[in-house]
Design a protein around this motif. Structure first.
Motif, short mmCIF file in Angstrom:
data_model
loop_
_atom_site.label_atom_id
_atom_site.label_comp_id
_atom_site.label_asym_id
_atom_site.label_seq_id
_atom_site.Cartn_x
_atom_site.Cartn_y
_atom_site.Cartn_z
N MET A 135 0.83 -1.20 0.00
CA MET A 135 0.00 0.00 0.00
C MET A 135 0.87 1.26 0.00
O MET A 135 0.51 2.28 -0.60
N GLU A 136 2.01 1.18 0.66
CA GLU A 136 2.95 2.31 0.65
C GLU A 136 3.52 2.51 -0.76
O GLU A 136 3.67 3.66 -1.21
N THR A 137 3.80 1.41 -1.44
CA THR A 137 4.30 1.51 -2.81
C THR A 137 3.23 2.07 -3.73
O THR A 137 3.53 2.89 -4.62
N VAL A 138 2.00 1.66 -3.55
CA VAL A 138 0.88 2.18 -4.35
C VAL A 138 0.76 3.69 -4.17
O VAL A 138 0.61 4.45 -5.14
N GLU A 139 0.85 4.13 -2.93
CA GLU A 139 0.77 5.57 -2.65
C GLU A 139 1.91 6.33 -3.32
O GLU A 139 1.71 7.41 -3.88
N SER A 140 3.11 5.74 -3.30
CA SER A 140 4.27 6.37 -3.94
C SER A 140 4.07 6.44 -5.46
O SER A 140 4.39 7.46 -6.09
N VAL A 141 3.53 5.38 -6.05
CA VAL A 141 3.29 5.35 -7.49
C VAL A 141 2.26 6.40 -7.88
O VAL A 141 2.39 7.09 -8.90
N GLN A 142 1.23 6.54 -7.06
CA GLN A 142 0.20 7.53 -7.35
C GLN A 142 0.75 8.95 -7.28
O GLN A 142 0.34 9.83 -8.04
N GLN A 143 1.68 9.17 -6.38
CA GLN A 143 2.22 10.51 -6.17
C GLN A 143 3.38 10.85 -7.10
O GLN A 143 3.45 11.95 -7.65
N TYR A 144 4.30 9.89 -7.28
CA TYR A 144 5.52 10.18 -8.04
C TYR A 144 5.67 9.36 -9.32
O TYR A 144 6.57 9.63 -10.12
N GLY A 145 4.83 8.34 -9.50
CA GLY A 145 5.01 7.44 -10.62
C GLY A 145 6.03 6.36 -10.30
O GLY A 145 6.53 6.26 -9.17
N VAL A 146 6.39 5.55 -11.27
CA VAL A 146 7.39 4.49 -11.09
C VAL A 146 8.75 5.09 -11.38
O VAL A 146 9.06 5.45 -12.52
N LEU A 147 9.59 5.20 -10.35
CA LEU A 147 10.89 5.86 -10.49
C LEU A 147 11.94 4.95 -11.11
O LEU A 147 12.86 5.43 -11.78
N VAL A 148 11.84 3.64 -10.88
CA VAL A 148 12.80 2.68 -11.44
C VAL A 148 12.07 1.77 -12.41
O VAL A 148 11.16 1.04 -12.01
N PRO A 149 12.43 1.79 -13.69
CA PRO A 149 11.73 0.95 -14.68
C PRO A 149 11.87 -0.53 -14.35
O PRO A 149 12.87 -0.97 -13.79
N ILE A 150 10.86 -1.30 -14.69
CA ILE A 150 10.95 -2.75 -14.54
C ILE A 150 11.77 -3.30 -15.70
O ILE A 150 12.05 -2.59 -16.68
N ILE A 151 12.19 -4.55 -15.60
CA ILE A 151 12.89 -5.22 -16.69
C ILE A 151 12.02 -6.38 -17.17
O ILE A 151 11.51 -7.16 -16.36
N ALA A 152 11.81 -6.45 -18.47
CA ALA A 152 10.97 -7.50 -19.04
C ALA A 152 11.66 -8.07 -20.27
O ALA A 152 12.64 -7.52 -20.78
N ARG A 153 11.15 -9.20 -20.73
CA ARG A 153 11.66 -9.79 -21.96
C ARG A 153 10.48 -10.20 -22.84
O ARG A 153 9.40 -10.52 -22.32
N PRO A 154 10.65 -10.17 -24.16
CA PRO A 154 9.55 -10.56 -25.05
C PRO A 154 9.13 -11.99 -24.78
O PRO A 154 9.96 -12.86 -24.53
N SER A 155 7.83 -12.23 -24.82
CA SER A 155 7.31 -13.57 -24.58
C SER A 155 6.92 -14.21 -25.91
O SER A 155 6.31 -13.55 -26.76
N PRO A 156 7.25 -15.48 -26.13
CA PRO A 156 6.88 -16.15 -27.39
C PRO A 156 5.38 -16.18 -27.62
O PRO A 156 4.92 -16.19 -28.75
N GLU A 157 4.61 -16.17 -26.53
CA GLU A 157 3.15 -16.21 -26.65
C GLU A 157 2.55 -14.83 -26.89
O GLU A 157 1.35 -14.67 -27.01
N GLY A 158 3.40 -13.82 -26.93
CA GLY A 158 2.92 -12.46 -27.09
C GLY A 158 3.04 -11.68 -25.79
O GLY A 158 2.99 -12.25 -24.70
#
Length: 318
Positions: free
Chosen positions: A56-79
């Motif tokens: 809930m603290e993270t949600v509040e931070s995201v609402q106020q400041y956005g996501v400060l550190v990008p996530i890391i993802a990889r393309p999925s074969p299924e889309g």
């Protein structure tokens, strides 16, 4: 002689006039906004994402400041994309009603993705025993796969060529002994209800390790016995359960006999002053006489309790 002209690839006009800086810029990782709906969790992700107070603290931070550190993802074969690092940030964005999240997309094979996923999560302040157990197991398997590769491009492979086993390298990386890493990994042999009890600190780590050697059906039987006795195994009881199992003698009766034993008294002492005890004894009682009387009363209480347990067992066996 056959012409090799068909193998020649012509550069585009844009490539011909692109500067070295421009080409380097193309190779740099870029942060892009990806739709929340296009992201899905890493397969067999061992780290729990809970909607708890910290979330809930993270949600509040995201609402106020956005996501400060990008996530890391990889393309999925299924889309879409598979999240490698940033599951909690992704969940926080879902709860905050965000439609997109900043992300860095990398082309990673399964082993590279596992190593990155585990290493990024092991930096967290609080890690449950089950999370650490499955994370160590996944990382060890990935390291073994890399060690079997022929290209020898991995730094971890290079270290393996120096004569170190993957388990030893893993132990160094996570700051644990090789033996402790093995003990954690063996916890993955526990059935989920018992492993949850370890996370909830209802069963200590050392007894849990011993119990992880029991067969799944024996672990199921143990849960029923613990519920009946309203007790969890001590280390010595867990060791005997393991021994009985390995010898092929662990039955419902033998398990009940072990679990119904009186545990060794804890080292903590309860102290009563003579002034407190005096009001419960005749005035002519000496401290030694009071002590003897208390011990006698406790023994009587113990015998009554054992008789009640015996009567209850007979009643349940009818």
């Amino acid at each position: 002689m056959k012409s090799s002209a068909k193998n020649i690839k012509l550069a585009s006009v844009d490539d011909l006039f692109k500067t070295d800086e421009g080409r380097a810029d193309d190779e740099r990782e870029r942060v892009q906004e990806i739709a929340i709906s296009e992201l899905h969790p890493f397969k067999d992700h061992p780290f729990k994402v809970l909607d708890d107070e910290k979330m809930m603290e993270t949600v509040e931070s995201v609402q106020q400041y956005g996501v400060l550190v990008p996530i890391i993802a990889r393309p999925s074969p299924e889309g879409g994309y598979e999240i490698v690092s940033g599951h909690r940030r992704h969940r926080a964005c879902e709860l905050a009603g965000k439609e997109t999240i900043p992300a860095i997309v990398r082309d990673l094979d399964d082993d590279e993705a596992v190593l990155l996923m585990v290493d990024s999560n092991l930096q967290r302040e609080t890690i449950l025993p089950s999370e650490r157990a499955f994370a160590f197991k996944m990382k060890l398997e990935a390291m073994k796969h890399q060690g079997a590769r022929n290209d020898l491009t991995s730094a971890q492979v290079g270290r393996k060529l120096d004569g170190k086993e993957s388990r030893e390298i893993l132990a160094e990386q996570v700051g644990q002994s090789r033996n402790q890493v093995s003990r954690y990994i063996h916890l993955t042999e526990l059935i989920p209800p018992l492993l949850n009890m370890v996370d909830e600190k209802k069963i200590a780590f050392n007894p849990a390790y011993e119990l992880s050697f029991l067969k799944p059906e024996e672990q199921e039987m143990l849960i029923e016995t613990m519920d009946y006795e309203q007790a969890t195994p001590s280390l010595s009881q867990a060791q005997r359960l393991k021994q009985f199992s390995q010898e092929g003698h662990l039955t419902e009766d033998s398990m009940l006999a072990i679990m119904s034993e009186e545990k060794k008294p804890v080292q903590d002492k309860i102290m009563f002053t003579s002034d407190v005890l005096r009001k419960y004894f005749p005035k002519d009682y000496t401290p030694r006489k009071m002590e003897e009387t208390i011990i006698k009363l406790l023994e009587q209480w113990k015998q009554r309790r054992l008789q009640q347990q015996d009567q209850q067992r007979r009643h349940n066996s009818r």
